[in-house]
Design an enzyme around this catalytic site. Structure first.
Site, PDB file in Angstrom:
ATOM      1  CG  ASN A  51       6.139   3.060   8.394  1.00  0.00           C
ATOM      2  OD1 ASN A  51       5.225   2.242   8.377  1.00  0.00           O
ATOM      3  ND2 ASN A  51       6.568   3.690   7.308  1.00  0.00           N
TER       4      ASN A  51
ATOM      5  CG  ASP B 171       4.582  -0.056   1.706  1.00  0.00           C
ATOM      6  OD1 ASP B 171       5.686   0.068   2.232  1.00  0.00           O
ATOM      7  OD2 ASP B 171       3.525   0.304   2.258  1.00  0.00           O
TER       8      ASP B 171
ATOM      9  CG  ASP C 227       4.474  -1.394   5.835  1.00  0.00           C
ATOM     10  OD1 ASP C 227       4.509  -0.703   4.788  1.00  0.00           O
ATOM     11  OD2 ASP C 227       3.910  -1.004   6.879  1.00  0.00           O
TER      12      ASP C 227
ATOM     13  CD1 TRP D  45       2.976   9.686   4.725  1.00  0.00           C
ATOM     14  CD2 TRP D  45       1.470   8.186   4.012  1.00  0.00           C
ATOM     15  NE1 TRP D  45       1.757   9.992   5.293  1.00  0.00           N
ATOM     16  CE2 TRP D  45       0.832   9.096   4.886  1.00  0.00           C
ATOM     17  CE3 TRP D  45       0.715   7.150   3.463  1.00  0.00           C
ATOM     18  CZ2 TRP D  45      -0.520   8.995   5.204  1.00  0.00           C
ATOM     19  CZ3 TRP D  45      -0.624   7.056   3.772  1.00  0.00           C
ATOM     20  CH2 TRP D  45      -1.228   7.964   4.627  1.00  0.00           C
ATOM     21  CG  ASP D  46       5.652   3.972   1.948  1.00  0.00           C
ATOM     22  OD1 ASP D  46       5.915   4.675   2.949  1.00  0.00           O
ATOM     23  OD2 ASP D  46       5.010   2.917   2.005  1.00  0.00           O
TER      24      ASP D  46
ATOM     25  CG  ASP E 123      -0.442  -0.309   6.100  1.00  0.00           C
ATOM     26  OD1 ASP E 123      -1.551  -0.721   6.483  1.00  0.00           O
ATOM     27  OD2 ASP E 123      -0.295   0.743   5.443  1.00  0.00           O
TER      28      ASP E 123
ATOM     29  CD1 TRP F  16      -6.481   2.078   7.152  1.00  0.00           C
ATOM     30  CD2 TRP F  16      -4.435   2.501   7.968  1.00  0.00           C
ATOM     31  NE1 TRP F  16      -6.531   3.281   7.809  1.00  0.00           N
ATOM     32  CE2 TRP F  16      -5.288   3.566   8.316  1.00  0.00           C
ATOM     33  CE3 TRP F  16      -3.107   2.539   8.375  1.00  0.00           C
ATOM     34  CZ2 TRP F  16      -4.847   4.673   9.039  1.00  0.00           C
ATOM     35  CZ3 TRP F  16      -2.653   3.636   9.105  1.00  0.00           C
ATOM     36  CH2 TRP F  16      -3.526   4.695   9.428  1.00  0.00           C
TER      37      TRP F  16
ATOM     38  CB  THR G  56       8.460   2.075   2.174  1.00  0.00           C
ATOM     39  OG1 THR G  56       8.304   0.741   1.638  1.00  0.00           O
ATOM     40  CG2 THR G  56       9.402   2.865   1.299  1.00  0.00           C
TER      41      THR G  56
HETATM   42  O1  RIB Z   1       2.602   6.586   8.112  1.00  0.00           O
HETATM   43  C1  RIB Z   1       2.707   6.268   6.764  1.00  0.00           C
HETATM   44  C2  RIB Z   1       3.275   4.890   6.589  1.00  0.00           C
HETATM   45  O2  RIB Z   1       2.343   3.932   7.064  1.00  0.00           O
HETATM   46  C3  RIB Z   1       3.548   4.528   5.136  1.00  0.00           C
HETATM   47  O3  RIB Z   1       4.703   3.746   5.040  1.00  0.00           O
HETATM   48  C4  RIB Z   1       2.316   3.739   4.751  1.00  0.00           C
HETATM   49  O4  RIB Z   1       2.603   2.819   3.716  1.00  0.00           O
HETATM   50  C5  RIB Z   1       1.956   3.037   6.041  1.00  0.00           C
HETATM   51  O5  RIB Z   1       2.668   1.850   6.170  1.00  0.00           O
HETATM   52 CA    CA Z   2       4.572   1.535   4.016  1.00  0.00          CA
END
Ligand code: RIB
Ligand code: CA
Length: 308
Positions: free
Chosen positions: A178, A16, A11, A245-246, A40, A79, A127
């Site tokens: 997400n 990502d 996203d 995260w991803d 995002d 973001w 992701t």
């Molecule tokens: O909460 C983290 C997520 O939100 C990750 O996938 C980051 O890329 C955002 O999209």
């Molecule tokens: Ca993401």
């Protein structure tokens, strides 16, 4: 070594793009395509970055598709805007033309077709939100049987979420973004029999993107992927805590030996004050949960893989 067929549905956030960069370094994976879900990010620059990154890494054989799904709760504008900045990185703009194809169908149509055409069930690395996956499931009942498993960055089981109640009034802060973008889609996927591997905030909270790590990456900037990654992460150092995260989710495909996994039964709350919250629920569905990772060896792994 067996090869796993993978479609990456991302996203358009910083991590990502870097997940995609990591995925492309894996010898045990064949990437059938990349779908950009407009969560995002803003879709146009996010699709552009994705295609330019594939060009940069010599993988313009991989098709990219833009999903046109919509979520219920938009990601913060600040973001999403980083996609425009990344799209203007000098390292991504040496050529006049982008070679990686943008398929003419929507991301959800592409995902459906790619799954149905695949010679064997495919792993979905997701992701971002699950909305595009839910749309593909809606479009043809045969899609479910072509998904080997979904590896998803999403959820917060025994920790606080990262949705801020101050900026999202009416929410209690228990959800991860997400899931929160489209709780209904997550709820829908939870009702399927598709094996689900979850990388929730419970584990990602232990793997921050540190200033020292970014500086180390920067020292490897003679390698294209390290340069892109160091630049990307520099952009988010003012956002009050950034995590792998991803990238942590993606790493599981290449180095599962670095992780421990436990099985839980879980559920998604689709509405109300806690919409998008993921919970342990004895009546929920079976879920593999990434539980812990060897953090030092994970950092080393990323630094090594991105040295190209
Ligand atoms: O909460 C983290 C997520 O939100 C990750 O996938 C980051 O890329 C955002 O999209
Ligand atoms: Ca993401």
């Amino acid at each position: 070594m067996t090869t796993e067929l993978v479609i990456h549905d991302h996203d358009g956030g910083i991590d990502d793009y870097l997940s995609l960069g990591l995925l492309l370094t894996m010898e045990n994976v064949k990437v059938l395509g990349v779908v950009v879900t407009p969560a995002d990010c803003y879709a146009t620059p996010a699709v552009s970055v994705t295609r330019k990154l594939l060009d940069l890494l010599g993988r313009n054989d991989i098709p990219v598709a833009e999903s046109t799904v919509r979520g219920l709760n938009p990601f913060p504008r600040e973001w999403r805007q980083t996609a425009y900045i990344v799209d203007h990185f000098p390292i991504l703009n040496d050529a006049d033309d982008i070679m990686t194809p943008l398929v003419p169908e929507t991301g959800q149509q592409f995902l459906t077709r790619a799954l149905l055409d695949a010679p064997e069930p495919v792993t979905l690395l997701v992701t971002g939100p699950l909305t595009t996956v839910a749309a593909a499931l809606d479009s043809d009942p045969a899609v479910e049987g072509k998904i080997r498993r979904i590896l998803w960055m999403g959820g917060a089981l025994n920790v606080r979420g990262n949705v801020d109640p101050l900026t999202e009034p009416g929410h209690d802060g228990s959800a991860e973004w997400n899931v929160y973008w489209d709780p209904i889609a997550a709820y829908q996927v939870w009702q399927t029999n598709i094996p689900l591997v979850l990388c929730p905030l419970d584990i990602t909270n232990h793997v921050p993107v540190t200033s020292a790590f970014i500086k180390q990456l920067g020292r490897n900037r003679q390698h294209k992927l390290s340069e892109v990654a160091a630049l990307c992460y520099s952009l988010v150092m003012n956002q009050g805590g950034y995590y792998f995260w991803d990238v942590l989710t993606t790493g599981y495909l290449g180095r599962p030996d670095l992780y421990t996994v436990r099985e839980e039964t879980t559920a998604v709350l689709p509405d109300g004050l806690s919409q998008g919250r993921t919970v342990i629920d004895p009546h929920g569905r079976r879920t593999q949960v990434l539980e812990s990772v060897d953090v030092t060896r994970f950092y080393d792994y990323i630094l090594t893989q991105w040295r190209r």
